[in-house]
Design a protein around this motif. Structure first.
Motif, PDB file in Angstrom:
ATOM      1  N   HIS A 222      93.982  73.685  29.071  1.00 48.16           N
ATOM      2  CA  HIS A 222      94.404  75.018  28.618  1.00 48.16           C
ATOM      3  C   HIS A 222      93.689  75.335  27.307  1.00 48.16           C
ATOM      4  CE1 HIS A 222      97.492  78.054  27.152  1.00 48.16           C
ATOM      5  NE2 HIS A 222      97.163  78.487  28.345  1.00 48.16           N
ATOM      6  N   ALA A 223      92.709  76.237  27.386  1.00 48.15           N
ATOM      7  CA  ALA A 223      91.806  76.473  26.255  1.00 48.15           C
ATOM      8  C   ALA A 223      92.528  76.972  25.015  1.00 48.15           C
ATOM      9  CB  ALA A 223      90.721  77.463  26.669  1.00 48.15           C
ATOM     10  N   SER A 224      93.515  77.860  25.194  1.00 43.89           N
ATOM     11  CA  SER A 224      94.230  78.398  24.043  1.00 43.89           C
ATOM     12  C   SER A 224      94.973  77.294  23.289  1.00 43.89           C
ATOM     13  CB  SER A 224      95.212  79.482  24.497  1.00 43.89           C
ATOM     14  OG  SER A 224      95.879  80.033  23.383  1.00 43.89           O
ATOM     15  N   THR A 225      95.572  76.358  24.022  1.00 44.81           N
ATOM     16  CA  THR A 225      96.266  75.239  23.377  1.00 44.81           C
ATOM     17  C   THR A 225      95.287  74.371  22.602  1.00 44.81           C
ATOM     18  OG1 THR A 225      97.980  75.184  25.083  1.00 44.81           O
ATOM     19  CG2 THR A 225      97.665  73.179  23.784  1.00 44.81           C
ATOM     20  N   LEU A 226      94.141  74.060  23.206  1.00 41.69           N
ATOM     21  CA  LEU A 226      93.148  73.230  22.515  1.00 41.69           C
ATOM     22  C   LEU A 226      92.642  73.930  21.250  1.00 41.69           C
ATOM     23  CD1 LEU A 226      91.156  71.957  25.610  1.00 41.69           C
ATOM     24  CD2 LEU A 226      92.586  70.576  24.100  1.00 41.69           C
ATOM     25  N   SER A 227      92.422  75.235  21.334  1.00 38.30           N
ATOM     26  CA  SER A 227      91.982  75.984  20.162  1.00 38.30           C
ATOM     27  C   SER A 227      93.034  75.930  19.057  1.00 38.30           C
ATOM     28  CB  SER A 227      91.703  77.433  20.557  1.00 38.30           C
ATOM     29  OG  SER A 227      91.302  78.188  19.440  1.00 38.30           O
ATOM     30  N   ASN A 228      94.305  76.061  19.432  1.00 35.99           N
ATOM     31  CA  ASN A 228      95.375  75.995  18.432  1.00 35.99           C
ATOM     32  C   ASN A 228      95.513  74.599  17.843  1.00 35.99           C
ATOM     33  OD1 ASN A 228      96.147  78.713  18.504  1.00 35.99           O
ATOM     34  ND2 ASN A 228      97.435  78.388  20.313  1.00 35.99           N
ATOM     35  N   LEU A 229      95.254  73.569  18.643  1.00 35.35           N
ATOM     36  CA  LEU A 229      95.277  72.195  18.111  1.00 35.35           C
ATOM     37  C   LEU A 229      94.152  71.992  17.099  1.00 35.35           C
ATOM     38  CD1 LEU A 229      96.146  70.107  21.297  1.00 35.35           C
ATOM     39  CD2 LEU A 229      97.420  70.089  19.130  1.00 35.35           C
ATOM     40  N   VAL A 230      92.980  72.529  17.384  1.00 38.90           N
ATOM     41  CA  VAL A 230      91.874  72.440  16.429  1.00 38.90           C
ATOM     42  C   VAL A 230      92.286  73.070  15.104  1.00 38.90           C
ATOM     43  CG1 VAL A 230      89.533  73.241  15.900  1.00 38.90           C
ATOM     44  CG2 VAL A 230      90.074  72.401  18.203  1.00 38.90           C
ATOM     45  N   ASN A 231      92.853  74.253  15.160  1.00 34.39           N
ATOM     46  CA  ASN A 231      93.272  74.949  13.938  1.00 34.39           C
ATOM     47  C   ASN A 231      94.371  74.187  13.206  1.00 34.39           C
ATOM     48  OD1 ASN A 231      91.493  77.042  14.473  1.00 34.39           O
ATOM     49  ND2 ASN A 231      93.002  78.224  15.612  1.00 34.39           N
ATOM     50  N   ALA A 232      95.313  73.609  13.964  1.00 39.11           N
ATOM     51  CA  ALA A 232      96.428  72.884  13.348  1.00 39.11           C
ATOM     52  C   ALA A 232      95.929  71.662  12.586  1.00 39.11           C
ATOM     53  CB  ALA A 232      97.436  72.472  14.417  1.00 39.11           C
ATOM     54  N   TYR A 233      95.030  70.908  13.200  1.00 40.79           N
ATOM     55  CA  TYR A 233      94.534  69.695  12.520  1.00 40.79           C
ATOM     56  C   TYR A 233      93.613  70.039  11.353  1.00 40.79           C
ATOM     57  CZ  TYR A 233      96.684  66.520  15.845  1.00 40.79           C
ATOM     58  OH  TYR A 233      97.599  65.809  16.571  1.00 40.79           O
ATOM     59  N   GLN A 234      92.913  71.168  11.450  1.00 41.01           N
ATOM     60  CA  GLN A 234      92.118  71.603  10.302  1.00 41.01           C
ATOM     61  C   GLN A 234      93.023  71.973   9.137  1.00 41.01           C
ATOM     62  OE1 GLN A 234      89.787  74.738  12.089  1.00 41.01           O
ATOM     63  NE2 GLN A 234      88.038  73.401  12.484  1.00 41.01           N
ATOM     64  N   ARG A 235      94.125  72.661   9.415  1.00 40.31           N
ATOM     65  CA  ARG A 235      95.082  73.015   8.363  1.00 40.31           C
ATOM     66  C   ARG A 235      95.688  71.773   7.727  1.00 40.31           C
ATOM     67  NH1 ARG A 235      97.079  76.500  12.214  1.00 40.31           N
ATOM     68  NH2 ARG A 235      98.865  75.102  12.508  1.00 40.31           N
ATOM     69  N   ASN A 236      95.929  70.759   8.556  1.00 40.38           N
ATOM     70  CA  ASN A 236      96.589  69.547   8.065  1.00 40.38           C
ATOM     71  C   ASN A 236      95.629  68.568   7.408  1.00 40.38           C
ATOM     72  OD1 ASN A 236      98.953  70.583   9.071  1.00 40.38           O
ATOM     73  ND2 ASN A 236      98.976  69.325  10.929  1.00 40.38           N
ATOM     74  N   GLY A 237      94.363  68.931   7.278  1.00 40.21           N
ATOM     75  CA  GLY A 237      93.394  68.046   6.643  1.00 40.21           C
ATOM     76  C   GLY A 237      93.063  66.819   7.459  1.00 40.21           C
ATOM     77  N   GLN A 238      93.000  66.982   8.793  1.00 42.09           N
ATOM     78  CA  GLN A 238      92.653  65.880   9.689  1.00 42.09           C
ATOM     79  C   GLN A 238      91.408  66.261  10.488  1.00 42.09           C
ATOM     80  OE1 GLN A 238      97.019  65.817  11.042  1.00 42.09           O
ATOM     81  NE2 GLN A 238      96.409  63.684  11.359  1.00 42.09           N
ATOM     82  N   PRO A 239      90.243  66.244   9.840  1.00 38.37           N
ATOM     83  CA  PRO A 239      89.017  66.726  10.489  1.00 38.37           C
ATOM     84  C   PRO A 239      88.616  65.919  11.719  1.00 38.37           C
ATOM     85  CG  PRO A 239      88.509  65.616   8.417  1.00 38.37           C
ATOM     86  CD  PRO A 239      89.997  65.792   8.454  1.00 38.37           C
ATOM     87  N   GLU A 240      88.926  64.629  11.742  1.00 35.74           N
ATOM     88  CA  GLU A 240      88.542  63.821  12.906  1.00 35.74           C
ATOM     89  C   GLU A 240      89.288  64.278  14.155  1.00 35.74           C
ATOM     90  OE1 GLU A 240      89.746  62.579  10.118  1.00 35.74           O
ATOM     91  OE2 GLU A 240      88.070  61.496   9.167  1.00 35.74           O
TER      92      GLU A 240
END
Length: 352
Positions: A222-240
């Protein structure tokens, strides 16, 4: 300080209730004339779609109950479908909501093409099944429609309402509607995805990630979920972690014709017509037979000055159009391209 009232959450009976005036119209226009079930279905289609009957306008901003659709004469695809199913059932037909998968839709008022999930109506008569699609803005579809339960249809309604309230800034109301959607169907991925977005806006990153990962487990691509996960981990300072899901998202997009189509539009907007041509060609290789893809490619070729290629692709779009109206639109554009090419040729300098 005013306390915001909790939203009213209608049950299925209230959502599908037909107002008395509409019941009278259904009886007069569809039921009373009699005839075969197919003839009644055809009259119902006229009742719902003809501008001399209900005259409902497409409105993607709000999801309405059947009574609200009748009152406002406006509906999105969920409301339109629920209206049609309610009327068909009242006329004695075996009608149900179908999930049509992801579609490309062009909403003319906004001038924007969206890639989104879609529902329509199904009618079963013996061994025969028919689809009635209320949205005339659809350009292309992915997969075949499948009938869903009333509980799943209810989840669509609540999820849409929840997303609308979230867009309006009513986060408490949005949570109540999204929770109702998940009560109706715990496996409804769009509601889990929206819940993740909502929890982030409420400031609870842990719950946001929990909801998003639930959506991902239910639908790993589900592309929208994956996109939101990318944004969430970027916000949380988890680039890996962000990079991990970004790579997965890009892998999916490379094999997704709709994603390639949307990227082609972005290339067009940026004036990079070579990029647009390559993206449209890739979309066609992945999912052939879509007139919208060939029309996009024709437009990109035209903007790039490749008139013969533009004509060829416009002719393909015309041959693939799914209705006579669509085919006629492409034929007129093909004629315009030919006139343009002839005019350009007449202006070209000639050797003496």
């Amino acid at each position: 300080m005013a306390v915001q009232q909790p939203p009213h959450i209608p049950d299925l009976a209230e959502i599908m209730a037909i107002p008395p005036e509409l019941q009278v119209l259904l009886q007069e226009r569809v039921i009373a004339p009699g005839g075969t079930r197919q003839e009644q279905l055809e009259r119902l289609v006229v009742l719902v779609f003809d501008q001399t009957a209900l005259a409902i306008e497409y409105d993607n901003d709000r999801t309405r109950t059947v009574a609200e659709t009748w009152r406002d004469r406006r509906a999105n695809c969920v409301s339109y479908t629920l209206l049609f199913v309610a009327l068909a059932r009242a006329a004695g037909m075996d009608a149900y909501v179908q999930e049509a998968g992801e579609v490309l839709a062009w909403y003319r008022d906004a001038g924007v093409i969206y890639s989104a999930s879609h529902v329509n109506a199904g009618i079963r008569s013996g061994m025969r099944q028919q689809t009635v699609d209320v949205d005339r803005n659809i350009l292309a579809t992915r997969g075949r429609p499948r009938g869903v339960s009333d509980a799943r249809a209810l989840a669509h309604f609540y999820n849409n309402r929840g997303a609308e309230l979230m867009a309006d800034g009513d986060l408490a109301g949005a949570r109540a509607l999204l929770e109702a959607a998940l009560m109706a169907d715990r496996k409804f991925v769009p509601a889990w995805n929206n819940m993740g977005v909502l929890q982030q806006r409420l400031g609870d990153e842990r719950k946001a990630l929990e909801a998003l990962h639930t959506a991902r487990r239910l639908a790993p691509e589900h592309a929208s979920t994956l996109s939101n996960l990318v944004n969430a981990y970027q916000r949380n300072g988890q680039p890996e972690q962000a990079a991990r899901y970004a790579a997965r998202l890009e892998e999916i997009r490379r094999t997704d014709p709709f994603a390639q189509f949307m990227l082609a539009l972005e290339c067009e907007d940026e004036g990079d017509y070579g990029c647009a041509i390559a993206r449209y060609q890739r979309a066609i290789r992945i999912q052939g037979g879509e007139h919208a893809f060939h029309f996009g490619l024709a437009r990109a070729y035209f903007l790039d000055g490749q008139l013969e290629h533009a004509q060829r692709e416009m002719a393909k779009a015309a041959s693939l159009g799914d209705t006579e109206r669509v085919r006629n639109v492409y034929r007129r554009k093909l004629e315009s391209l030919e006139r343009w090419r002839m005019a350009q040729a007449s202006r070209a300098p000639r050797a003496r």
